[in-house]
Motif scaffolding. Sequence first.
Motif, short mmCIF file in Angstrom:
data_model
loop_
_atom_site.label_atom_id
_atom_site.label_comp_id
_atom_site.label_asym_id
_atom_site.label_seq_id
_atom_site.Cartn_x
_atom_site.Cartn_y
_atom_site.Cartn_z
N HIS A 38 0.94 -1.15 -0.06
CA HIS A 38 -0.09 -0.13 0.01
C HIS A 38 0.90 1.24 -0.23
CE1 HIS A 38 -3.12 2.74 2.30
NE2 HIS A 38 -3.10 2.90 0.64
N SER A 39 0.90 1.91 -1.22
CA SER A 39 1.67 3.29 -1.26
C SER A 39 0.58 4.30 -1.25
CB SER A 39 2.48 3.19 -2.46
OG SER A 39 3.31 2.03 -2.45
N GLN A 40 1.28 5.38 -0.74
CA GLN A 40 0.50 6.77 -0.56
C GLN A 40 1.41 7.99 -0.94
OE1 GLN A 40 -0.73 5.74 3.69
NE2 GLN A 40 -3.15 6.11 2.75
N ILE A 41 0.85 8.78 -1.53
CA ILE A 41 1.54 10.02 -1.87
C ILE A 41 0.72 11.27 -1.92
CG2 ILE A 41 1.81 9.63 -4.19
CD1 ILE A 41 4.32 11.49 -4.23
N TYR A 42 0.89 12.03 -0.95
CA TYR A 42 -0.20 13.03 -0.68
C TYR A 42 0.40 14.62 -0.95
CZ TYR A 42 -3.32 9.49 1.13
OH TYR A 42 -4.08 8.24 1.32
N PHE A 43 -0.18 15.56 -1.29
CA PHE A 43 0.06 17.05 -1.45
C PHE A 43 0.46 17.43 0.19
CE2 PHE A 43 -1.96 17.24 -5.69
CZ PHE A 43 -0.95 16.83 -6.31
N GLY A 44 1.43 18.33 0.65
CA GLY A 44 1.42 19.03 1.75
C GLY A 44 0.74 20.34 1.59
N PHE A 99 -7.59 22.44 -7.10
CA PHE A 99 -6.28 22.14 -7.62
C PHE A 99 -5.12 22.01 -6.55
CE2 PHE A 99 -7.05 23.53 -12.17
CZ PHE A 99 -8.25 22.49 -12.20
N PHE A 100 -4.47 20.83 -6.56
CA PHE A 100 -3.27 20.76 -5.46
C PHE A 100 -3.65 21.02 -3.85
CE2 PHE A 100 -1.65 23.01 -9.70
CZ PHE A 100 -1.41 21.80 -10.09
N ARG A 101 -4.73 20.19 -3.68
CA ARG A 101 -5.21 20.84 -2.16
C ARG A 101 -4.04 19.90 -1.38
NH1 ARG A 101 -11.53 19.77 -2.66
NH2 ARG A 101 -10.68 17.84 -3.64
N ALA A 102 -3.87 20.38 -0.06
CA ALA A 102 -3.29 19.50 0.87
C ALA A 102 -4.17 18.16 1.14
CB ALA A 102 -2.99 20.34 2.17
N GLY A 103 -3.56 17.07 1.33
CA GLY A 103 -4.19 15.84 1.61
C GLY A 103 -4.68 15.01 0.31
N ASP A 104 -4.57 15.86 -0.83
CA ASP A 104 -5.05 14.97 -2.04
C ASP A 104 -3.79 14.30 -2.45
OD1 ASP A 104 -7.52 15.87 -2.02
OD2 ASP A 104 -7.45 17.19 -3.56
N GLY A 105 -4.11 13.23 -3.49
CA GLY A 105 -2.89 12.52 -3.94
C GLY A 105 -3.30 11.24 -4.35
N MET A 106 -2.63 10.33 -4.25
CA MET A 106 -2.75 8.98 -4.74
C MET A 106 -2.80 7.87 -3.77
SD MET A 106 -0.71 8.94 -8.49
CE MET A 106 -1.58 7.21 -8.84
N ASP A 107 -3.50 6.98 -3.60
CA ASP A 107 -3.69 5.61 -3.12
C ASP A 107 -3.20 4.24 -3.96
OD1 ASP A 107 -3.94 5.35 -0.02
OD2 ASP A 107 -5.49 7.20 -0.42
N GLU A 108 -2.21 3.68 -3.78
CA GLU A 108 -1.82 2.73 -4.67
C GLU A 108 -2.07 1.37 -3.92
OE1 GLU A 108 1.10 4.79 -7.73
OE2 GLU A 108 1.78 4.00 -5.77
N TYR A 109 -2.78 0.29 -4.25
CA TYR A 109 -2.47 -0.92 -3.84
C TYR A 109 -1.90 -1.93 -4.85
CZ TYR A 109 -5.69 0.87 0.23
OH TYR A 109 -5.96 1.49 1.11
#
Length: 508
Positions: A388-394, A436-446
Amino acid sequence: MTLRNILLGATMLCAATTPAIAFAQDTAEAPASDTDYGNDIIVTATKRSQTLQDTPIAVSVTSAADIQNAQIRDLIDLQSAVPSLRVSQLQSSANTNFIIRGFGNGANNPGIEPSVGVFIDGVYRSRSAAQIGDLPNVERIEVLRGPQSTLFGKNASAGVISIVTQKPQYEFGGSVEASYGNYDAFVIKGDITGPISDKIAFSLGGNYNRRDGYARDVNLDTDVNDRNRWGVRGQLLFEPTDALTIRLIGDYDKIDENCCIAGNVIAGPTVAITNALAGGPSVDANNPFSYRVYNNFLSSNLIKNYGGSGQIDYDLGNMSLTSITAYREVRSNTNQDSDFTSADLIGQKSDDTAINTFTQELRLASDFDGPINFLIGGYYFNEKIKQHSQIYFGDDFRAYGNALIQAASGGALSVPVLEGTLGTLEGNPAKYVGTFFRAGDGMDEYYGMKNTAWSIFGTVDFDVTDRLTLTLGGNYTKDKKRFTTDVTSTDVFSGINLDAPAYAPFRN
């Protein structure tokens, strides 16, 4: 995906020369078998106890004495004793890359097996997170260069690192080693061995390795790149008859470290932006080797590696039968400030990985007096991987993206302008406002993968003369992988199809 692979090979060994590099000087301290070879260097690279000169494989041997003298703590240090081996620490404690003769692959993707195979007491360690822990009571380490599938069953295209630890002894004994160094480095290793009965012996070893960080995070005002790892390992040796030997091994080790820093090599135009967002220096822009970094949260590495194995050896007279069964688990949880600045651009970059591995090897080896000897074996491999990989905007990424867009458009565009323009083209000017580019948005990868493989392998040795041996080897492997992916993106901007007809005026 199914892979079938057939490998055939032949080597010729002339006793007047040897294709091996030896660093061991005397095996009296760590005998490899019950056979007395005097002061010859003994290896088991061919699955038989042989002198190094009689081994038709390019192999480097590092003995227990060499390991002690060179202060080799783990496999990363081994490269100091083996010229053809290079070990690189990548962006976390779980990612270590092994290269032999310039060949190897990265360890960043857990779905890719390394081309340099690591075996510990005959058990394959499929990922680097399961390979890099400290080991007590190492007898020797053999580095075999080149493909080794005809001897190990599990194909290793670039080479093999084979680690052999000492068996339990029938006399009580033990050892303790402790050292202290700069950065408050403290290492202690110990082991004890002895008999339980006249047919059962045990050994128990442990290690602890810690060190303060040698780099400094100026923004967080703390040391980074520390070391903190420990492990335990126990063995039981059963010898119910002269012909039967059973060896059981169980181990557990844990890594909990802050690693790894990244030096800033080029101070490009984005440094001014990150400096402004951070309200001060965001990187050490002028000296990539200063060991001074600026992050807004500490990276973390929590790795647990544990498992057990059972090896059964049965002496059939002029042949020997060996079975090695093993089950292992690896749990790796990492998180890193992957923008490597004190600006909060990447709020989270984490990877949680679980690897379960079962292996079974069965082989029969001959020891005839005649000119022909053989080894034949079968190997089964079953592995399950979940990640489980996660990358989120700060918090600062929206402002960072806005600065980049303004610079690229000469001030004509900005994030709010883009949001309003694209929304207007879709008939709703307010649709994308503030998204656009909100903090906490990003990708969840399973990701998930199941890998099953089996192989039949073997070699035949023919003594042409007393000084010349011809070795033929072959391997047939069937490898099957099944994988699943589930990727979810909450980044609104990346989900917009700018090729849609509604955006034609914007593209023009």
